[in-house]
Design an enzyme around this catalytic site. Structure first.
Site: not given
Ligand code: SF4
Length: 478
Positions: A249, A35
């Site tokens: 991923y 993030g």
């Protein structure tokens, strides 16, 4: 690259370290890939919980002065990704409140599927929300709990929410880690000397020199206090649903998630992909960085040499000034550049982890061809992504997922590739060994382990696919 599912959030917590806020800072630094919109740390000195949050990268958000204002031996931290239009400080975490049970700060990774319903109820009962994050619902439930102890109030509140939640919670004198009964999002437990560490991925432990002990178990509430670690299992048993996309991923390859090495699983995906979809070619080229591990596995299995035919610029910020004059493939070129000496005249196997809309993949194929490649064969180390995620991952609407709306041949034509092949679901699940039934793979199957609301606005909000103008009034995201 732009056309990817977006990482959700990264969380970190530490108890019993004299430099807790500094450790949280380093932990978040290691979790930055989860993030990049905002970062925050809350710390307690045993008397008071203090918080600092800001928009931006961890390294830009905190300096030694900010960290010095977060004294104490307990801390939690959060890095957040949010969808467009929701990127604002009021949604940054940790969220700190003061209530009858005392101060409490919370960091959340995941998405609560019944947040809207709970929120509507709470608002009807007079609750006033500061943010439009679903995480705040947990705090309102906590504040209203009639339970007599902090632990019981936490258990009371988390027992009412459904969906995906890995939480780290800080009170004046304890650290509490919670993982939903399905175990959607990872949460690892470790030790740093006498200190206890919890974090989304073990790469955060590596940076601070902590040792991985085990995962916080699905359905476990772990209370760390001066009297030690207490494990509570308040939830009824539920089927496990670890997010398999963490292995495909999201997670860093140097991490262990769900008890498995991401590098090993991801490389294994490449080997399986090579067995499932071989092709005569001269060179295997990864799309960096996401396709590197799978490309290594593919090259190893196929005995086709691996070459770094695309070089990534690691210093591209979130914004750059687009020149007025049109430059071919500018958006992708700023991040990737082809190596002509590797690609010219070659039959290239281009390996990537996933295709979402296909827009970036098409530009990359064109770029590889423009560098002289004779053939371009696209190989994807997961099955076609056909359905959105409702458990804390930002995915586009179903209509925008190329594999949901196009046949394989149509995708090949769109990408302008000589061939395109995806990993099978069976292949994907076999890469995680005999724990395959413990994984969520809903974005490949459209079958969801936790029911999702069917009304349109909530459906869209949960999937974090907000059409800003249509349904952004109360977006839910983290
Ligand atoms: S739907 Fe896909 S991205 Fe979402 S939790 Fe399941 S596997 Fe992960």
């Amino acid at each position: 690259m732009a056309d990817k599912f977006k990482d959700e959030c990264g969380i970190f917590g530490i108890f019993g370290h004299p430099e807790a806020a500094n450790m949280a800072y380093l932990g978040l630094y290691a979790l930055q890939h989860r993030g990049q919109e905002s970062a925050g740390i809350a710390a307690s000195d045993g008397e008071q919980v203090r918080v600092s949050r800001a928009m931006g990268y961890v390294a830009d958000t905190f300096d030694s002065e900010t960290l010095a204002h977060l004294p104490g031996s307990l801390a939690i931290g959060h890095v957040r990704y949010s969808t467009a239009g929701e990127s604002k400080l009021s949604n940054a975490q940790p969220i700190l409140i003061d209530c009858t049970h005392g101060q409490i700060a919370v960091c959340h990774n995941g998405n609560l599927v019944n947040a809207r319903e709970l929120r509507d109820d709470l608002v009807r009962q007079g609750s006033i929300f500061q943010s439009n994050s679903d995480t705040e619902v947990v705090l309102h439930l906590y504040a209203r709990s009639k339970a007599s102890s902090v632990e019981d109030a936490v258990v009371d509140s988390v027992s009412q929410v459904q969906g995906a939640f890995s939480l780290v919670i800080l009170t004046r004198d304890r650290l509490i880690a919670v993982r939903d009964p399905h175990g959607f999002r990872p949460l690892a437990l470790g030790r740093l000397g006498d200190a206890v560490v919890v974090c989304s991925e073990t790469c955060a432990m590596d940076l601070i020199g902590a040792t991985y002990v085990r995962d916080v178990e699905p359905g476990e509430v772990l209370v760390v206090s001066a009297s030690g670690i207490r494990s509570i299992k308040p939830f009824p048993p539920a089927p496990l649903a670890h997010c398999i996309f963490e292995h495909v991923y999201f997670a860093r390859p140097d991490s262990y998630v769900f008890g498995k090495s991401v590098n090993e699983v991801r490389t294994n995906l490449g080997r399986i992909l090579a067995r499932e979809h071989p092709v005569d070619a001269d060179v295997v080229v990864p799309v960096p960085d996401s396709g590197v591990c799978a490309a290594m596995g593919y090259a190893e299995e196929s005995h086709v040499p691996l070459r770094m035919g695309l070089i990534r610029n690691h210093y591209v910020g979130r914004t750059f000034i687009q020149p007025q004059a049109a430059i071919r493939h500018f958006g992708v070129k700023v991040k990737l550049n082809p190596v002509k000496s590797i690609l010219d005249g070659q039959r290239v196997i281009l390996v990537d982890d996933s295709i979402v809309r296909g827009t970036t993949s098409r530009k990359i194929v064109r770029m590889v061809r423009a560098a002289g490649a004779r053939e371009v064969h696209v190989r994807i180390s997961c099955p076609p992504t056909i359905s959105p995620c409702f458990y804390g991952v930002d995915t586009p609407q179903r209509a925008e997922l190329i594999a949901a709306t196009h046949t394989l041949e149509e995708i090949r034509q769109y990408l302008e590739a000589d061939s395109v092949a995806y990993m099978s679901l069976e292949g994907l699940l076999s890469a995680v060994g005999n724990e395959r039934d413990s994984y969520c793979s809903s974005c490949y199957t459209g079958r969801y382990p936790v029911p999702i609301p069917r009304d349109e606005a909530t459906y869209l909000q949960l999937a974090l696919k907000l059409d800003k103008d249509a349904v952004a009034k109360e977006p839910v995201a983290k």
